[in-house]
Scaffold this motif. Structure first.
Motif: not given
Ligand SMILES: *Cc1c(COP(=O)(O)O)cnc(C)c1O
Length: 401
Positions: A93-103, A119-120
Motif C-alpha cells: 500500500n505504501l510503495l508503488s513500482p519504482g519507489d525507492s525503499f531501504l530495507c 516483488r512489486i
C-alpha cells in the motif's frame, strides 16, 4: 459406490485426540506461544461478522491496540493472516513500482519486507547488518543520505538470531530528517518491551498474534501514522492486491462495512489478548518480560552454556543459546520435546537453539520447567552442564528483584 472415507480415499484417518501428544507440550519456542484460557475461550466464539456486537468488538480492539502501539492514530487495521500478511499490507500500500525503499537487514525476518518490495517492482536497497550486531544509526543515515528512499523498514527484535535493534528510536529520528516513512516489524517484541509509535515517529508498526501478544496465529494488526495514511489515500493507481488493499480493509475496520468475511473467532481472541495486556498495563508487562528473560539467561549461563549475542544487543523476547560442538539443533529440540515435553526452537541458519520469552512464556513455573528440561537434555546427550548451579542462578535472579 462410495464407501466410508477411511476405506476408500484415505485409509486410517485418525481423530485429533489420536494425533496430538497425550501430554500437551509446553510451547517455549520462538512462537506460537501458549495462550491464556480466556483467549482460547474467545477463540471458540462465532458471531455475525457484520452485526452490532462485532462492531463493538472491533471498536474496542482498535482502542486497545492504540494503547499497545502507543499511538493516537486512528488508523489501526486488522489482517486475516500471519504477521507476514500485515507486512505485505504495509509494503504494497505504501510503495508503488519504482519507489525507492531501504530495507535494514538483520537477518531472516528483516529481509522479508525487502523481498516483498522487490516483488512489486520497488527500487530496493538492502543494508546488511552483521549477524551478531544491532543496526548502527550512522550507517543507516549514510545509506539514507545516498539513496534517499521513500521508506525504510527495520525490525525491533530479529527473532532468527536474537538481536535487538536498540537504536530503533534514534534510527527513526534520523530517517525523519530525510522525510522517509519508517516501517517497523514489532512481531516478536510488541507488548514485551517499549515501543512508542508516536513519540518515536514511527509510521507503521506491524505485529502478529502468536508472539508477544500471546494470542493465536493467523490474525495480525498493523497501525499507520497519519502521514502513512495520507500516502495510501493519495495513491492513484488501483492496487493489484485485493485482500491487502487498505482502502477496502478500511470498510470493515473503520466503517463497519464488508470487505471479506472477517476471522471473527480470531478477532475475539485478539480482543481478549489485548484486554489482558491493558489490564496488566504495559509497564508491568515490560517489567515481567525483562525480569523473566534475564533470569532465564542467568540460569542458562549458570549451567555453563553460552548465549549467542552480547548483552548490549541481546534480545530479551527470544533467547539464543550456542549449541555445543558436535551437536545439532535437531538433536536438542527433538530430545527436549520427546522426553521432557518442552518445545524449543532451532534457528534459520544460526548455530543456536532458541527459547522464547513472549507473553505467557514469561511465567516463573515455565522458566523452572524449561531450564530444568534443557539441563537434563544436555546431560542425557552427554554435554557437560552444571544443572543445579543453573537452577540456583535462575532462582537467585528471580528473587533478587
Ligand atoms: C515471526 C516473525 C515474523 C513472521 O510472522 P508470521 O506470523 O510467521 O508471518 C516476522 N517478523 C518477526 C520479527 C517475527 O518474529
Amino acid at each position: 459406490m462410495t464407501d466410508s472415507v477411511n476405506s476408500v480415499h484415505t485409509p486410517l484417518i485418525k481423530s485429533l485426540d489420536d494425533i496430538l501428544p497425550r501430554e500437551p507440550l509446553l510451547m517455549m519456542g520462538a512462537g506460537p506461544v501458549p495462550i491464556p484460557e480466556r483467549v482460547a475461550r474467545a477463540n471458540s466464539v462465532v458471531i455475525n461478522h457484520l452485526g452490532d456486537v462485532m462492531a463493538q468488538v472491533i471498536d474496542q480492539v482498535k482502542a486497545m491496540a492504540r494503547y499497545v502501539f502507543q499511538t493516537e492514530s486512528k488508523w489501526v487495521i486488522g489482517v486475516a493472516g500471519p504477521a507476514s500478511a500485515a507486512m505485505e499490507m504495509a509494503i504494497v500500500n505504501l510503495l508503488s513500482p519504482g519507489d525507492s525503499f531501504l530495507c535494514i537487514n538483520n537477518g531472516f525476518f528483516s529481509s522479508r519486507m525487502g523481498e516483498m518490495a522487490e516483488r512489486i517492482g520497488a527500487n530496493v536497497k538492502t543494508l546488511d547488518v552483521p549477524t551478531h550486531t544491532a543496526a548502527d544509526p550512522d550507517l543507516v543515515e549514510r545509506a539514507i543520505e545516498e539513496f534517499r528512499p521513500k521508506a525504510i523498514s527495520l525490525v525491533q527484535g530479529e527473532t532468527s538470531n536474537t538481536v535487538f535493534n536498540y537504536s530503533l528510536e534514534e534510527i527513526a529520528k534520523r530517517a525523519k530528517k530525510y522525510g522517509c516513512l519508517v516501517i517497523v516489524d514489532a512481531v516478536c517484541t510488541l507488548s514485551t518491551m517499549p515501543l512508542k509509535m508516536d513519540q518515536w515517529q514511527v509510521d507503521v508498526v506491524i505485529t502478529g498474534g502468536q508472539k508477544g501478544l500471546s494470542c493465536i496465529p493467523g490474525v495480525s494488526l498493523v497501525a499507520f501514522s497519519d502521514a502513512a495514511w495520507h500516502v495510501i489515500q493519495n495513491r492513484e493507481e488501483t492496487l493489484s492486491h485485493w485482500c491487502f488493499d487498505v482502502k477496502l480493509a478500511e470498510n470493515f475496520w473503520h466503517k463497519h462495512g464488508y470487505h471479506y468475511t472477517a476471522p471473527v473467532s480470531g478477532i475475539m481472541a485478539l480482543h481478549e489478548a489485548l484486554k489482558l495486556v491493558c489490564d496488566e498495563t504495559l509497564e508491568h508487562r515490560f517489567a515481567r518480560h525483562e525480569r523473566c528473560s534475564k533470569a532465564l539467561q542467568a540460569g542458562i549461563e549458570g549451567m555453563g552454556l553460552d548465549l549467542f549475542i552480547e548483552p548490549s544487543s541481546r534480545l530479551n523476547s527470544v533467547v539464543g543459546i550456542k549449541i555445543p560442538n558436535g551437536f545439532s539443533a535437531t538433536d536438542i529440540c527433538n530430545h527436549i520435546s520427546s522426553v521432557y515435553k518442552v518445545e524449543i526452537a532451532g534457528s534459520f541458519g544460526q548455530p543456536i537453539v532458541r527459547i522464547g520469552q513472549m507473553g505467557e512464556q514469561c511465567r516463573e513455573h515455565n522458566l523452572f520447567r524449561t531450564l530444568h528440561a534443557l539441563g537434563s537434555t544436555m546431560r542425557d546427550l552427554g554435554i557437560k552442564v552444571d544443572q543445579p548451579l543453573g537452577m540456583a542462578q535462575l532462582e537467585a535472579a528471580l528473587q533478587s528483584r
